[in-house]
Enzyme design. Sequence first.
Site, short mmCIF file in Angstrom:
data_model
loop_
_atom_site.label_atom_id
_atom_site.label_comp_id
_atom_site.label_asym_id
_atom_site.label_seq_id
_atom_site.Cartn_x
_atom_site.Cartn_y
_atom_site.Cartn_z
N GLY A 21 -24.82 22.19 -93.00
CA GLY A 21 -25.12 23.14 -93.02
C GLY A 21 -23.95 24.37 -92.42
N SER A 27 -21.83 30.05 -88.40
CA SER A 27 -23.08 29.05 -88.58
C SER A 27 -23.31 28.35 -87.31
CB SER A 27 -22.88 27.95 -89.72
OG SER A 27 -22.45 28.65 -91.00
N ASP A 72 -25.46 19.87 -102.45
CA ASP A 72 -26.77 20.53 -102.44
C ASP A 72 -27.79 19.69 -102.24
OD1 ASP A 72 -28.93 22.01 -103.48
OD2 ASP A 72 -27.47 23.30 -104.61
N ILE A 100 -30.03 23.86 -92.40
CA ILE A 100 -30.18 24.28 -93.76
C ILE A 100 -31.38 24.95 -94.04
CG2 ILE A 100 -30.38 23.25 -96.11
CD1 ILE A 100 -28.41 21.06 -95.56
N TYR A 164 -40.49 37.41 -91.92
CA TYR A 164 -40.12 36.10 -91.83
C TYR A 164 -40.95 35.27 -93.04
CZ TYR A 164 -37.54 32.07 -90.06
OH TYR A 164 -36.72 30.86 -89.86
N LYS A 171 -40.71 26.63 -92.16
CA LYS A 171 -40.42 26.19 -90.64
C LYS A 171 -41.65 25.50 -90.07
CE LYS A 171 -36.24 27.55 -90.18
NZ LYS A 171 -35.03 26.75 -90.71
N ARG A 201 -26.67 36.15 -85.33
CA ARG A 201 -26.06 36.82 -86.41
C ARG A 201 -25.28 36.14 -87.37
NH1 ARG A 201 -25.33 39.94 -81.98
NH2 ARG A 201 -26.77 41.98 -82.08
N ALA A 204 -27.55 33.45 -92.82
CA ALA A 204 -29.32 33.39 -93.08
C ALA A 204 -29.74 34.55 -92.50
CB ALA A 204 -29.39 31.91 -92.36
P1 NAD Z 1 -26.21 29.92 -92.14
O1 NAD Z 1 -25.98 30.77 -93.33
O2 NAD Z 1 -24.80 29.67 -91.51
O3 NAD Z 1 -26.50 28.41 -92.55
C1 NAD Z 1 -27.39 28.19 -93.71
C2 NAD Z 1 -26.77 26.94 -94.39
O4 NAD Z 1 -27.94 26.41 -95.24
C3 NAD Z 1 -25.58 27.25 -95.28
O5 NAD Z 1 -24.70 26.35 -94.62
C4 NAD Z 1 -25.78 26.98 -96.60
O6 NAD Z 1 -24.73 26.65 -97.30
C5 NAD Z 1 -27.09 25.99 -96.46
N1 NAD Z 1 -27.84 25.88 -97.67
C6 NAD Z 1 -28.70 26.49 -97.95
N2 NAD Z 1 -29.21 26.28 -99.45
C7 NAD Z 1 -28.61 24.96 -99.45
C8 NAD Z 1 -28.85 23.86 -100.36
N3 NAD Z 1 -29.60 23.99 -101.35
N4 NAD Z 1 -28.00 22.77 -100.11
C9 NAD Z 1 -27.31 22.71 -99.14
N5 NAD Z 1 -27.10 23.25 -98.07
C10 NAD Z 1 -27.84 24.62 -98.33
O7 NAD Z 1 -27.07 30.35 -91.20
P2 NAD Z 1 -27.55 29.89 -89.87
O8 NAD Z 1 -28.49 30.73 -89.08
O9 NAD Z 1 -26.62 29.03 -88.91
O10 NAD Z 1 -28.85 28.58 -90.34
C11 NAD Z 1 -28.74 27.34 -90.12
C12 NAD Z 1 -30.23 26.97 -89.76
O11 NAD Z 1 -30.76 27.52 -88.48
C13 NAD Z 1 -31.41 27.20 -90.83
O12 NAD Z 1 -32.09 26.48 -90.81
C14 NAD Z 1 -31.82 28.66 -90.28
O13 NAD Z 1 -33.33 28.74 -90.64
C15 NAD Z 1 -31.97 28.04 -88.76
N6 NAD Z 1 -32.04 29.07 -87.69
C16 NAD Z 1 -31.34 30.33 -87.71
C17 NAD Z 1 -31.63 31.06 -86.82
C18 NAD Z 1 -30.75 32.71 -86.90
O14 NAD Z 1 -31.47 33.63 -86.31
N7 NAD Z 1 -29.56 32.42 -87.51
C19 NAD Z 1 -32.54 31.19 -85.87
C20 NAD Z 1 -33.18 30.08 -85.92
C21 NAD Z 1 -33.11 29.02 -86.67
#
Ligand code: NAD
Length: 271
Positions: A21, A27, A72, A100, A164, A171, A201, A204
């Site tokens: 991820g 990230s 993927d 992810i 959301y 989730k 930030r 995603a």
């Molecule tokens: P990010 O965009 O950096 O990471 C999301 C990742 O998901 C990316 O690396 C992307 O390549 C991967 N991804 C999406 N579709 C995919 C697929 N088909 N196969 C493989 N990888 C795939 O954003 P982030 O915020 O670091 O998100 C990481 C996790 O944290 C997610 O589950 C997100 O919902 C969760 N999250 C984020 C926040 C926030 O505010 N940013 C808060 C709570 C939870």
Amino acid sequence: MSDWTLPKGDLMAGKRGIVMGVANDKSIAWGIASQLAAQGAEIAFTFQGEALEKRVRPLAESVGSQILLECDVTNDAQLDAVFDRLKTVWGGIDFLVHAIAFSDKNELKGSFVENTTRENFLRTMDISAFSWVACGKRAAALMKPGGSMVTLTYLGAERVLPSYNVMGVAKAALEACTRYMARDLGPSGLRVNAISAGPMRTLALAGIQGGRGLVSTGREWSLMKEDTSMEGIAGCALWLLSDLGRSTTGEVVHVDAGFHVVGLPEGVDAG
Ligand code: NAD
């Protein structure tokens, strides 16, 4: 506390695992991975598609990673190839980080009822919830007792938040998967947990309409009156993935400066 960083140590010394991820240095997966590495962990990384490889490769190399693989999570053959490779190179693993999620950004705004299509509902559930089961199953097959896995979730699983929408449904499923996975894998000595992080930030967040408002409101309403820190999220992951988390499984731990316990913020006229 803003300039605080986690001390270096050896909490993860001798442990090997996979982080899935990382898209860039913002990230959450990278925030966690860099701290795992600082605590002595050996880490394999995956990236989604060639376009992201050029961002992930230098990060992986900066922590001495020897294994970087495309994956993927909608592709079973790629999933199998990743875990087969870990088996070949390392024999087994000690931890998995799953960070992810995906949904069509056109559905992360406005009315959930009006905007949610069958196609994107299923795709969102597949990538954001089922993939946790698919990765966890393959990781568990390579783990011995003491193994630990962590995913990332958000308050939108439990409560209604603007925009959301279908991601909140996914989730909720992700958190339920965490409990059922913990039940099935517990007797083998494996632990399965989720971290419910406050808004960060990242790429995603940018896909959610008004996502930046979630950050500012999160700060204003939180008990600590501050943003969620990457160090706080990584620290929680370290606890859960190291032997410090020895007896914790099936849990959703909130790391959001206390936002999740607020019903109404201070200052609102409660009558
Ligand atoms: P990010 O965009 O950096 O990471 C999301 C990742 O998901 C990316 O690396 C992307 O390549 C991967 N991804 C999406 N579709 C995919 C697929 N088909 N196969 C493989 N990888 C795939 O954003 P982030 O915020 O670091 O998100 C990481 C996790 O944290 C997610 O589950 C997100 O919902 C969760 N999250 C984020 C926040 C926030 O505010 N940013 C808060 C709570 C939870």
